[in-house]
Scaffold this motif. Structure first.
Motif, PDB file in Angstrom:
ATOM      1  N   ASN A   1       0.842  -1.195   0.000  1.00 25.12           N
ATOM      2  CA  ASN A   1       0.000   0.000   0.000  1.00 25.12           C
ATOM      3  C   ASN A   1       0.884   1.254   0.000  1.00 25.12           C
ATOM      4  N   PRO A   2       1.541   1.517  -1.138  1.00 31.97           N
ATOM      5  CA  PRO A   2       2.439   2.686  -1.175  1.00 31.97           C
ATOM      6  C   PRO A   2       1.707   4.015  -1.035  1.00 31.97           C
TER       7      PRO A   2
ATOM      8  N   GLU B   1       8.829   5.338  -1.481  1.00 32.17           N
ATOM      9  CA  GLU B   1      10.164   5.789  -1.852  1.00 32.17           C
ATOM     10  C   GLU B   1      10.954   4.687  -2.544  1.00 32.17           C
ATOM     11  N   LYS B   2      10.710   3.433  -2.171  1.00 29.50           N
ATOM     12  CA  LYS B   2      11.384   2.316  -2.829  1.00 29.50           C
ATOM     13  C   LYS B   2      10.937   2.197  -4.281  1.00 29.50           C
TER      14      LYS B   2
ATOM     15  N   SER C   1      10.404   8.505 -12.520  1.00 28.24           N
ATOM     16  CA  SER C   1       9.353   9.498 -12.713  1.00 28.24           C
ATOM     17  C   SER C   1       8.035   8.908 -13.195  1.00 28.24           C
ATOM     18  N   ALA C   2       7.989   7.605 -13.484  1.00 23.57           N
ATOM     19  CA  ALA C   2       6.708   6.993 -13.869  1.00 23.57           C
ATOM     20  C   ALA C   2       5.739   6.963 -12.696  1.00 23.57           C
ATOM     21  N   CYS C   3       6.262   7.085 -11.468  1.00 21.90           N
ATOM     22  CA  CYS C   3       5.449   6.874 -10.260  1.00 21.90           C
ATOM     23  C   CYS C   3       5.154   8.198  -9.557  1.00 21.90           C
ATOM     24  N   TYR C   4       3.906   8.380  -9.116  1.00 26.87           N
ATOM     25  CA  TYR C   4       3.552   9.607  -8.416  1.00 26.87           C
ATOM     26  C   TYR C   4       2.245   9.431  -7.653  1.00 26.87           C
ATOM     27  N   MET C   5       2.010  10.351  -6.715  1.00 24.68           N
ATOM     28  CA  MET C   5       0.737  10.423  -6.010  1.00 24.68           C
ATOM     29  C   MET C   5      -0.240  11.220  -6.869  1.00 24.68           C
ATOM     30  N   SER C   6      -1.467  10.729  -6.976  1.00 25.28           N
ATOM     31  CA  SER C   6      -2.468  11.404  -7.801  1.00 25.28           C
ATOM     32  C   SER C   6      -3.207  12.475  -7.003  1.00 25.28           C
ATOM     33  N   GLU C   7      -3.887  13.341  -7.747  1.00 28.59           N
ATOM     34  CA  GLU C   7      -4.727  14.368  -7.161  1.00 28.59           C
ATOM     35  C   GLU C   7      -6.106  13.778  -6.889  1.00 28.59           C
ATOM     36  N   GLY C   8      -6.814  14.314  -5.922  1.00 29.38           N
ATOM     37  CA  GLY C   8      -8.182  13.880  -5.692  1.00 29.38           C
ATOM     38  C   GLY C   8      -8.513  13.780  -4.227  1.00 29.38           C
TER      39      GLY C   8
ATOM     40  N   GLU D   1       5.109  16.221  -0.033  1.00 28.91           N
ATOM     41  CA  GLU D   1       5.386  15.480   1.204  1.00 28.91           C
ATOM     42  C   GLU D   1       6.396  16.266   2.048  1.00 28.91           C
ATOM     43  N   VAL D   2       5.968  16.726   3.211  1.00 20.96           N
ATOM     44  CA  VAL D   2       6.853  17.413   4.155  1.00 20.96           C
ATOM     45  C   VAL D   2       6.793  16.652   5.469  1.00 20.96           C
ATOM     46  N   ASP D   3       7.896  16.011   5.826  1.00 20.76           N
ATOM     47  CA  ASP D   3       7.939  15.154   7.013  1.00 20.76           C
ATOM     48  C   ASP D   3       6.827  14.108   6.974  1.00 20.76           C
ATOM     49  N   GLY D   4       6.580  13.583   5.768  1.00 19.29           N
ATOM     50  CA  GLY D   4       5.588  12.530   5.606  1.00 19.29           C
ATOM     51  C   GLY D   4       4.148  13.003   5.525  1.00 19.29           C
ATOM     52  N   VAL D   5       3.931  14.327   5.555  1.00 20.31           N
ATOM     53  CA  VAL D   5       2.566  14.868   5.525  1.00 20.31           C
ATOM     54  C   VAL D   5       2.344  15.617   4.209  1.00 20.31           C
TER      55      VAL D   5
END
Length: 278
Positions: A10-11, A19-20, A27-34, A111-115
């Motif tokens: 569950n990344p 991060e792994k 760059s193929a990997c990212y957090m989505s908006e929503g 992501e700032v300190d995981g937030v």
């Protein structure tokens, strides 16, 4: 449309695992908006061939996750509906699907300190422009303000003027100060033998004023920078021209940040900076 490989774990919630995957697949990997952001890895159609990057990365999913590695030697196979499958073990029924889907926009949160954190820089109290949206430049949009001669000011001109007015010396002449003075980044310079050598650059406090050209040191020219870049990793409109997303920095540092995700240090400093008021 992009091809999505099915990640293990569950990344979206597990920062270390996320991060792994980023370290492995880039760059193929990212957090989505929503409302419920998710983390996935998406690939262009030209990367989805029997031996393309999407297929070779899919073979490494288990290894990156920390499970037993998938068997090597299998290639992706088209299944006729645009999707592909990849056999990952000796049993032909043991396959994963690489699906062609709509790839969502990357989240503008950092992501700032995981937030996940919204950028809210030192120009956040300035009135927003009439035209506001993802991918909009600062130097083309009307700020809604006018200069001393009564002509309309672009956002870039207005932000630089606010910065300049905040740093007037005894003579009443304003300087433009970098909002990231002291920030250090890896760079290259020319030595006495005209050879490029790796070093560390440091952002100056006082920047070159675009009104006073020609500049003695062009790399120190003040520029208004999109903290969240105008384009995301899929080259789609991303960071907006909100004044909250603006920072005044040197041309050299702006070039270093170009189309990169903003680092935590940058967002922390800008969000904690004193607010400019016109």
């Amino acid at each position: 449309m992009r091809y999505r490989i099915p990640l293990l774990g569950n990344p979206s919630m597990d920062l270390a695992l996320r991060e792994k995957y980023i370290a492995a697949f880039g760059s193929a990997c990212y957090m989505s908006e929503g409302p419920t952001p998710t983390f996935n890895c998406f690939y262009k159609e030209e990367e989805m061939t029997p031996r393309g990057k999407a297929c070779t990365d899919a073979q490494r999913i288990a290894e990156v996750f920390g499970a037993a590695p998938s068997d090597k030697g299998y290639e992706c196979e088209a299944v006729g509906n645009g999707d592909y499958t990849l056999q990952v073990g000796p049993d032909p029924a043991n396959k994963i699907t690489i699906a062609l889907v709509d790839a969502p926009r990357q989240t503008p949160l950092v992501e700032v300190d995981g937030v996940p954190t919204e950028v809210s820089g030192p120009y956040r109290n300035l009135m927003e422009p009439k035209t506001l949206g993802p991918g909009q430049p600062f130097n083309n949009c009307d700020s809604g303000m006018v200069g001393a001669d009564g002509t309309p000011l672009t956002q870039t001109e207005w932000i630089l003027q606010v910065n300049r007015d905040a740093h007037k010396g005894d003579a009443g002449v304003g300087e433009i100060h970098s909002d990231l003075a002291g920030f250090k980044w890896p760079c290259t310079v020319m030595n006495e033998n005209c050879e490029e050598v790796a070093t560390e650059c440091e952002e100056p406090l006082v920047l070159g004023d675009p009104k006073k050209k020609p500049l003695e040191y062009p790399d120190t020219e003040a520029q208004v920078h999109h903290v969240v870049p105008m384009k995301d990793k899929r080259n789609c409109p991303w960071g907006t021209n909100s004044n909250r997303n603006a920072a005044v920095i040197s041309r050299a540092l702006n070039r270093h940040f170009s189309n990169k995700n903003p680092p935590e240090e940058e967002v922390k400093r800008l969000n904690n900076a004193s607010v400019y008021t016109p």
